[in-house]
Design a protein around this motif. Structure first.
Motif, PDB file in Angstrom:
ATOM      1  N   ALA A 125     -43.015  -1.709 -88.987  1.00 24.28           N
ATOM      2  CA  ALA A 125     -42.530  -1.510 -87.622  1.00 24.28           C
ATOM      3  C   ALA A 125     -41.996  -2.811 -87.029  1.00 24.28           C
ATOM      4  CB  ALA A 125     -43.649  -0.942 -86.749  1.00 24.28           C
ATOM      5  N   TYR A 126     -42.720  -3.914 -87.254  1.00 20.84           N
ATOM      6  CA  TYR A 126     -42.231  -5.192 -86.744  1.00 20.84           C
ATOM      7  C   TYR A 126     -40.917  -5.585 -87.423  1.00 20.84           C
ATOM      8  CZ  TYR A 126     -41.583  -9.976 -85.469  1.00 20.84           C
ATOM      9  OH  TYR A 126     -41.019 -11.131 -85.004  1.00 20.84           O
ATOM     10  N   CYS A 127     -40.797  -5.283 -88.704  1.00 22.14           N
ATOM     11  CA  CYS A 127     -39.546  -5.602 -89.407  1.00 22.14           C
ATOM     12  C   CYS A 127     -38.382  -4.795 -88.846  1.00 22.14           C
ATOM     13  CB  CYS A 127     -39.707  -5.389 -90.905  1.00 22.14           C
ATOM     14  SG  CYS A 127     -40.813  -6.595 -91.668  1.00 22.14           S
ATOM     15  N   LEU A 128     -38.640  -3.557 -88.426  1.00 21.50           N
ATOM     16  CA  LEU A 128     -37.588  -2.787 -87.760  1.00 21.50           C
ATOM     17  C   LEU A 128     -37.172  -3.465 -86.453  1.00 21.50           C
ATOM     18  CD1 LEU A 128     -38.616   0.963 -88.177  1.00 21.50           C
ATOM     19  CD2 LEU A 128     -36.758  -0.266 -89.314  1.00 21.50           C
ATOM     20  N   LEU A 129     -38.139  -3.996 -85.736  1.00 25.07           N
ATOM     21  CA  LEU A 129     -37.842  -4.730 -84.505  1.00 25.07           C
ATOM     22  C   LEU A 129     -37.001  -5.970 -84.802  1.00 25.07           C
ATOM     23  CD1 LEU A 129     -38.324  -5.009 -81.443  1.00 25.07           C
ATOM     24  CD2 LEU A 129     -40.410  -6.256 -81.982  1.00 25.07           C
ATOM     25  N   SER A 146     -32.632  -8.526 -84.013  1.00 22.19           N
ATOM     26  CA  SER A 146     -32.589  -9.946 -83.691  1.00 22.19           C
ATOM     27  C   SER A 146     -31.159 -10.446 -83.528  1.00 22.19           C
ATOM     28  CB  SER A 146     -33.287 -10.734 -84.811  1.00 22.19           C
ATOM     29  OG  SER A 146     -33.110 -12.111 -84.623  1.00 22.19           O
ATOM     30  N   ARG A 147     -31.015 -11.471 -82.750  1.00 19.15           N
ATOM     31  CA  ARG A 147     -29.713 -12.146 -82.606  1.00 19.15           C
ATOM     32  C   ARG A 147     -29.464 -13.115 -83.754  1.00 19.15           C
ATOM     33  NH1 ARG A 147     -30.576 -13.566 -76.315  1.00 19.15           N
ATOM     34  NH2 ARG A 147     -30.309 -11.458 -75.538  1.00 19.15           N
ATOM     35  N   GLY A 169     -39.459 -16.304 -77.135  1.00 20.90           N
ATOM     36  CA  GLY A 169     -39.491 -15.305 -76.089  1.00 20.90           C
ATOM     37  C   GLY A 169     -39.148 -13.909 -76.594  1.00 20.90           C
ATOM     38  N   ARG A 170     -38.274 -13.777 -77.596  1.00 21.67           N
ATOM     39  CA  ARG A 170     -37.903 -12.469 -78.148  1.00 21.67           C
ATOM     40  C   ARG A 170     -38.743 -12.215 -79.398  1.00 21.67           C
ATOM     41  NH1 ARG A 170     -32.907  -9.859 -77.229  1.00 21.67           N
ATOM     42  NH2 ARG A 170     -33.102  -9.276 -79.400  1.00 21.67           N
TER      43      ARG A 170
END
Length: 179
Positions: A20-24, A28-29, A152-153
């Motif tokens: 799930a975190y990898c999907l987030l 990423s920018r 922050g992101r």
């Protein structure tokens, strides 16, 4: 590949949270984060699915060859991507290990999980050594990275990406131990 229910569920939770975190991270920018995140999400969710305790769900006979095909395709992609970035060699080893485990489970009599003896001891041992070394190296890399490097992101935090890679390495060791 599944052992007792409690550790199995912990492994499922760890791998699913990592996926799930990898999907987030795919949002990423930072291009480097996005590039690796898709394959790592596939690994995390694939490992979670393979780790579901057999007392709860026994996959149908076609599932193991299906895993082998999906991770075989991911291994080919990692091999292609390794031409430009050596980090993808680790993805190649990881996806190949998933293919190996799926083939070993498909070849085991009755497709029983956690019975041991499903794989080839030499290959399983080599993969265990690789991933144990990877876990130790990843843990060592994680320690100095945590001091004051927040952006922050959530998707752009390299220390969280390293922690996810560490947790997937630990998960791979656990899965190989039960093979």
């Amino acid at each position: 590949m599944h052992g007792p229910a409690s550790p199995g569920w912990l492994l499922v939770a760890l791998c699913a949270a990592t996926g799930a975190y990898c999907l987030l991270r795919m949002r990423s920018r930072v291009e480097e984060q996005r590039r690796a995140a898709g394959g790592e999400a596939l690994m995390g969710f694939g490992m979670a699915a393979m780790a579901v305790p057999a007392t709860v769900f026994t996959p149908p006979s076609w599932a193991w060859p299906g895993y082998a095909v999906v991770f075989g395709a991911a291994a080919l992609h990692a091999l292609w991507a390794a031409r430009a970035d050596a980090h993808h060699l680790h993805h190649l080893v990881g996806t190949s290990a998933m293919v190996y485990m799926a083939v070993a489970m498909a070849a085991s009599p009755g497709h029983h999980h956690g019975t041991g003896g499903s794989g080839l001891p030499l290959v399983t041992g080599a993969l265990l050594l690789y991933f144990a070394g990877y876990v130790l190296l990843s843990g060592a890399r994680l320690l100095p990275a945590g001091a004051g490097t927040t952006t922050g992101r959530w998707g752009d935090r390299p220390e969280l990406a390293r922690a996810c890679r560490l947790s997937m390495g630990i998960g791979m060791v656990a899965m190989l131990l039960t093979l």
